[in-house]
Design a protein around this motif. Structure first.
Motif, PDB file in Angstrom:
ATOM      1  N   LEU A  77       4.258   5.618  -5.451  1.00 57.33           N
ATOM      2  CA  LEU A  77       4.698   5.422  -6.836  1.00 57.33           C
ATOM      3  C   LEU A  77       4.374   6.626  -7.721  1.00 57.33           C
ATOM      4  N   PRO A  78       3.110   7.112  -7.770  1.00 56.84           N
ATOM      5  CA  PRO A  78       2.852   8.314  -8.610  1.00 56.84           C
ATOM      6  C   PRO A  78       3.546   9.555  -8.073  1.00 56.84           C
ATOM      7  N   LEU A  79       3.665   9.661  -6.733  1.00 56.85           N
ATOM      8  CA  LEU A  79       4.352  10.819  -6.176  1.00 56.85           C
ATOM      9  C   LEU A  79       5.808  10.836  -6.623  1.00 56.85           C
ATOM     10  N   GLY A  80       6.433   9.650  -6.594  1.00 52.46           N
ATOM     11  CA  GLY A  80       7.819   9.577  -7.058  1.00 52.46           C
ATOM     12  C   GLY A  80       7.947   9.899  -8.542  1.00 52.46           C
ATOM     13  N   PHE A 117       2.358  22.666  -6.308  1.00 55.24           N
ATOM     14  CA  PHE A 117       2.775  21.279  -6.578  1.00 55.24           C
ATOM     15  C   PHE A 117       2.506  20.374  -5.369  1.00 55.24           C
ATOM     16  N   CYS A 118       2.777  20.895  -4.176  1.00 58.68           N
ATOM     17  CA  CYS A 118       2.518  20.104  -2.953  1.00 58.68           C
ATOM     18  C   CYS A 118       1.028  19.833  -2.788  1.00 58.68           C
ATOM     19  N   ILE A 153       0.837  -1.207   0.000  1.00 58.06           N
ATOM     20  CA  ILE A 153       0.000   0.000   0.000  1.00 58.06           C
ATOM     21  C   ILE A 153       0.867   1.251   0.000  1.00 58.06           C
ATOM     22  N   ILE A 154       1.915   1.220   0.850  1.00 56.99           N
ATOM     23  CA  ILE A 154       2.798   2.380   0.904  1.00 56.99           C
ATOM     24  C   ILE A 154       3.483   2.590  -0.447  1.00 56.99           C
ATOM     25  N   ALA A 155       3.946   1.507  -1.061  1.00 62.05           N
ATOM     26  CA  ALA A 155       4.605   1.614  -2.369  1.00 62.05           C
ATOM     27  C   ALA A 155       3.635   2.130  -3.421  1.00 62.05           C
ATOM     28  N   VAL A 174      -2.737  11.909  -3.452  1.00 63.44           N
ATOM     29  CA  VAL A 174      -2.808  10.915  -2.376  1.00 63.44           C
ATOM     30  C   VAL A 174      -4.256  10.698  -1.941  1.00 63.44           C
ATOM     31  N   ALA A 175      -5.028  11.790  -1.832  1.00 64.73           N
ATOM     32  CA  ALA A 175      -6.421  11.667  -1.420  1.00 64.73           C
ATOM     33  C   ALA A 175      -7.226  10.855  -2.422  1.00 64.73           C
ATOM     34  N   VAL A 176      -6.991  11.102  -3.715  1.00 61.69           N
ATOM     35  CA  VAL A 176      -7.695  10.344  -4.753  1.00 61.69           C
ATOM     36  C   VAL A 176      -7.337   8.871  -4.673  1.00 61.69           C
ATOM     37  N   GLN A 177      -6.036   8.593  -4.437  1.00 64.05           N
ATOM     38  CA  GLN A 177      -5.612   7.199  -4.301  1.00 64.05           C
ATOM     39  C   GLN A 177      -6.307   6.515  -3.135  1.00 64.05           C
TER      40      GLN A 177
END
Length: 322
Positions: free
Chosen positions: A273-276, A301-302, A267-269, A309-312
């Protein structure tokens, strides 16, 4: 002097045995009473006496002096060659490392040999000295077999207590040395079971031997001893099966814990992943990066990363991954 003589008893047919020395053993005659000789087969004097003056069949002599043996009963002429084993209750020893005793039993004489001490033999000596011992050679053999099986009771009870404790530890979620303890318990029960099964066959063979000097009371007692040994075998099998089930439960719990940790890491990965990807894309050191001249570009950008993250999280919840 016979240095390999551990003890010798002359039975008086009333339950008492008189301890005698080697000179009396050499002068013994059947008219004096039943004789029980207990010898250390590793001693050179013992090996020399059994191989010569004892006047034993060469097959019997070899069996009494052999290093390795398994429980058995063999009729040879008018005597019985018997090999039995008892749990090792000596200090700093493991119970499954069983101690063997070899016997040659005749109507008027019993010769037994061993290398290590057996507490059951000491129990039999105490019975003879207190006047509560066997009255014949056949009764002596049966009583020794009975004491060997009786001494196993504490070991079997210890195994049952141990598996109870291990099951409680698994239920409580304590791991620690559980895998090692379960493996040791299974090893002990398997080893003990390997010797007890042929021992029961040896006792059964002893019951059916058609020798005039073995009476019906001794055969009935042998049947009780064999039944008690069978109960011990069944208890050991139950402990072994419970240990296997407990080990499976432990491995299942460990697997569940591992899967749970891998799930959290996944879950963390997935979140990062999109943030990275975005941060890596905007971190490319080339011209034309959007917002490079805007002082609020980093804040925007932040916020976009937070929205991502919220959408994820919403998608994960909708997919029931969280």
């Amino acid at each position: 002097m016979q240095s390999g003589l551990i003890h010798a008893y002359l039975l008086d047919s009333r339950g008492r045995g008189r301890r005698i020395g080697w000179p009396e053993v050499e002068a013994w005659a059947p008219e004096q009473g039943k004789l029980w000789l207990h010898l250390d087969y590793t001693d050179p004097d013992t090996r020399a006496w059994i191989g010569g003056p004892a006047q034993l069949d060469p097959l019997v002599a070899d069996a009494l002096l052999t290093e390795e043996t398994r429980p058995r009963t063999t009729g040879i002429g008018d005597g019985l060659l018997i090999a039995l084993r008892g749990v090792n209750l000596n200090p700093e020893s493991q119970p499954e490392d069983m101690v063997s005793i070899r016997l040659w039993a005749e109507e008027h004489r019993v010769i037994s040999t061993r290398k290590r001490q057996l507490l059951s033999v000491n129990d039999l000596c105490q019975q003879l000295e207190s006047g509560r011992g066997p009255r014949s050679c056949s009764a002596l053999v049966v009583e020794l077999a009975d004491l060997l099986v009786w001494r196993m009771s504490d070991t079997v009870d210890t195994f049952e207590d141990t598996i109870d404790e291990l099951e409680d530890r698994v239920v409580a979620g304590a791991s620690g040395s559980l895998r090692l303890d379960l493996a040791l318990l299974r090893k002990q029960t398997i080893t003990l079971r390997r010797y007890l099964s042929p021992q029961r066959e040896a006792l059964a063979r002893l019951m059916v031997e058609k020798l005039d000097w073995i009476g019906e009371p001794e055969r009935l007692q042998l049947r009780e001893v064999s039944d008690r040994l069978l109960r011990h075998i069944e208890d050991i099998d139950a402990v072994r099966e419970r240990a296997a089930v407990t080990q499976e439960e432990l491995m299942s719990r460990i697997s569940e814990q591992l899967n749970s940790r891998m799930y959290v890491l996944s879950i963390i990965a997935a979140i990062f992943l999109p943030l990275g990807f975005f941060t890596g894309l905007l971190g490319v050191n080339v011209g034309g990066i959007p917002g490079s001249e805007n002082p609020r570009a980093f804040l925007i950008f932040c916020v976009l990363l937070a929205v991502t993250v919220a959408v994820q999280l919403v998608v994960f919840r909708w997919k029931k991954w969280l």
